[in-house]
Design an enzyme around this catalytic site. Structure first.
Site, PDB file in Angstrom:
ATOM      1  N   GLU A 173      -5.482  -8.256  -0.804  1.00 54.97           N
ATOM      2  CA  GLU A 173      -6.249  -7.961   0.420  1.00 54.97           C
ATOM      3  C   GLU A 173      -7.685  -7.677   0.008  1.00 54.97           C
ATOM      4  OE1 GLU A 173      -4.856  -5.104   3.340  1.00 54.97           O
ATOM      5  OE2 GLU A 173      -2.764  -5.630   2.913  1.00 54.97           O
ATOM      6  N   GLU A 184       0.817  -1.225   0.000  1.00 55.37           N
ATOM      7  CA  GLU A 184       0.000   0.000   0.000  1.00 55.37           C
ATOM      8  C   GLU A 184       0.846   1.270   0.000  1.00 55.37           C
ATOM      9  OE1 GLU A 184      -3.157  -0.212   2.952  1.00 55.37           O
ATOM     10  OE2 GLU A 184      -4.156  -1.766   1.793  1.00 55.37           O
TER      11      GLU A 184
HETATM   12  O1  AHR Z   1      -5.464  -5.914   6.626  1.00 57.51           O
HETATM   13  C1  AHR Z   1      -5.414  -4.806   7.459  1.00 57.51           C
HETATM   14  C2  AHR Z   1      -4.659  -3.641   6.838  1.00 57.51           C
HETATM   15  O2  AHR Z   1      -5.368  -3.185   5.736  1.00 57.51           O
HETATM   16  C3  AHR Z   1      -3.302  -3.966   6.276  1.00 57.51           C
HETATM   17  O3  AHR Z   1      -2.309  -3.892   7.240  1.00 57.51           O
HETATM   18  C4  AHR Z   1      -3.102  -2.898   5.240  1.00 57.51           C
HETATM   19  O4  AHR Z   1      -2.334  -3.336   4.174  1.00 57.51           O
HETATM   20  C5  AHR Z   1      -4.508  -2.517   4.836  1.00 57.51           C
HETATM   21  O5  AHR Z   1      -4.720  -1.159   4.888  1.00 57.51           O
END
Ligand code: AHR
Length: 503
Positions: A295, A172
């Site tokens: 994610e 990210e």
């Molecule tokens: O999964 C939780 C968080 O969400 C992770 O650490 C990050 O990559 C995202 O913002």
């Protein structure tokens, strides 16, 4: 209400890369400490790993696990987590404002992932660190022996290389919350140079560059363009992240809109595919960049509680969303969306796996318990095998606040030629009406219904803290040798698995 699915064995979207059923363990909250690792727990094995958690994860059949973060990654020194445990430093985790004891690190993760039958999807810190530390980590993990770092791995107990194939270039890096966040050009340049160095160490690895951490980020689009333009020849996948919930002014009673958020996921994927292919054309490249949706999940229930957590604890209760039935329905639809895009989504990680926005929860002193979202994920990851068949669907549609023409019936079928089975996943998003669901198998000859289940009958806000949620039988009737009928209850997730003969 009527609804139908017609499938033809010759009409496929793609072969499924089972890595789309991956998940994610971040050194965050209780994911590791009192989640997967708790030496003092009665179920702990000889390595301190909770065997009750291992059993639950095996049920989910997760083939790949991303590690060690997440936001944690962007300030992590991987060297802290190797060597004798009593010599490892305790550090501030400045991403989540926790204490990190480093009692669980690289070797523990590799050993544990073998026990859950998953391969690692390792990530390198491009927030506070860079090219050298990333190349060093590849050398430590993958180089056979005879160098300082590979010999150090052997001294630390791992004679054979870890042979980690898939690596993420940071996390990210477009997000202002991230430690060491970068402009698109800063990241693209660093990612490309790091990719070159890592592949010099081991040219068999695959690399995932950071795409946007949300489609809502203001740099979405221009970020992808810059990263792809710079890194195209040295990366293999571009990442996407997306979480859903009732955010800002969303009204928590707007269930029709919440259940339609898979439409947004589909648009996000298709948008990023278009960007990858535009750069491919501009570069006159023969190489295709595929997607790693590394994610995705529902995440909003714990946001308020997390603001009250005292900083600098080891393994605090953070991001412990308790999922309800409507979350399970959305997760089901998001899984179907990944399958519908299986031609380009080759890796995906449900974020996360244990305790932190997770399908599996642990009681510190007691057992594990399973969240509502466990059930659709478990079914798709275990039975969504082989190829995805193009879904020809007829369904009534609805309009919600954000989305138009949303089919009440969300469905897809997968065909596994190895054991000649077809699995149909079908969700009814209607809150009051059942769907009279007809499946037409075209030229395939049906043999028998192997199993058919429904996940239904719960109120949208019910959760599974009392352990009462479970799959129930669904009556699926062979009408003739190529048609099946079933009644899909209002607000239901369903699975029908049949054996077939090619005619
Ligand atoms: O999964 C939780 C968080 O969400 C992770 O650490 C990050 O990559 C995202 O913002």
């Amino acid at each position: 209400m009527q609804g139908s699915l017609t499938i033809k064995i010759s009409d496929t979207i793609a072969k499924i890369d089972e890595r789309i059923y991956g998940s994610f363990i971040e050194q965050l909250g209780r994911a590791v400490y009192t989640g997967i690792y708790q030496p003092e727990h009665p179920s702990a094995d000889e390595d301190g790993f909770r065997s009750d958690v291992i059993t639950a994860i095996k049920q989910l059949n997760v083939p790949l696990i991303r590690y060690p973060g997440g936001n944690f990654l962007s300030q992590y020194r991987w060297e802290d987590g190797i060597g004798p445990k009593d010599q490892r430093p305790t550090r501030l985790d400045i991403a989540w404002r926790e204490l990190e004891t480093n009692q669980f690190g690289l070797h523990e993760f590799i050993d544990w992932s073998k026990k859950v039958n998953a391969v690692p999807n390792m990530a390198v810190n491009l927030g506070t660190r860079g090219i050298q530390e990333a190349a060093d980590l590849v050398e430590y993990c993958n180089f056979p022996s005879g160098t300082y770092l590979s010999d150090l791995r052997q001294q630390n107990g791992a004679r054979e290389p870890f042979a980690i194939k898939t690596w993420c270039l940071g996390n990210e890096m477009d997000g202002p919350w991230e430690i060491g966040t970068k402009t698109a050009f800063e990241y693209a340049h660093l990612a490309n140079e790091t990719a070159k160095a890592m592949k010099r160490v081991d040219d068999t690895i695959e690399l995932v560059a950071c795409g946007s951490s949300s489609m809502d980020n203001p740099t979405f689009g221009s970020w992808e363009e810059t990263v792809l333009e710079e890194c195209y020849d040295n990366i293999d996948y571009l990442s996407l992240h997306r979480y859903y919930g009732y955010y800002n002014d969303d009204d928590p009673s707007e269930l029709d809109n919440f259940l339609a958020k898979n439409v947004d996921l589909d648009a996000f994927i298709k948008g990023v595919v278009a960007m990858c292919d535009a750069i491919k054309a501009r570069k006159r490249s023969k190489k295709t960049i595929n997607l790693s949706f590394d994610e995705w999940n529902v995440w909003y229930h714990s946001n308020d509680a997390d603001t009250q957590v005292t900083p600098w604890q080891v393994g605090p209760h953070l991001l412990e969303d308790v999922y309800n039935f409507e979350d399970a329905l959305l997760v089901g639809s998001l899984l179907l969306t990944l399958l519908k895009n299986a031609d380009r989504v080759k890796i995906a990680c449900l974020a996360q796996l244990v305790n932190v926005i997770a399908p599996i929860m642990t009681d510190t002193d007691g057992d594990t318990w399973l969240q509502s979202i466990f059930y659709p994920f478990m079914q798709v990851s275990n039975y969504g095998k082989g190829v995805v068949l193009t879904p020809h669907v007829e369904s009534e549609t609805y309009n919600s606040r954000e989305f138009n023409n949303v089919p009440y019936l969300d469905t897809i079928a997968t065909y596994d030629s190895t054991n000649q089975t077809i699995t149909i996943f079908a969700e009814n998003k209607h809150q009051h009406d059942a769907i009279d669901f007809n499946i037409d198998f075209d030229t395939l000859k049906l043999k028998e219904v192997i199993q058919s289940t429904q996940f239904s009958g719960y109120a949208p806000k019910d959760d599974n803290r009392d352990g009462k949620m479970n799959l129930a039988p669904l009556t699926a009737v062979n009408l003739d040798d190529c048609h099946i009928n079933a009644t899909l209850a209002p607000l239901s997730w369903n699975m029908i698995q049949v054996s077939v003969d090619s005619k």
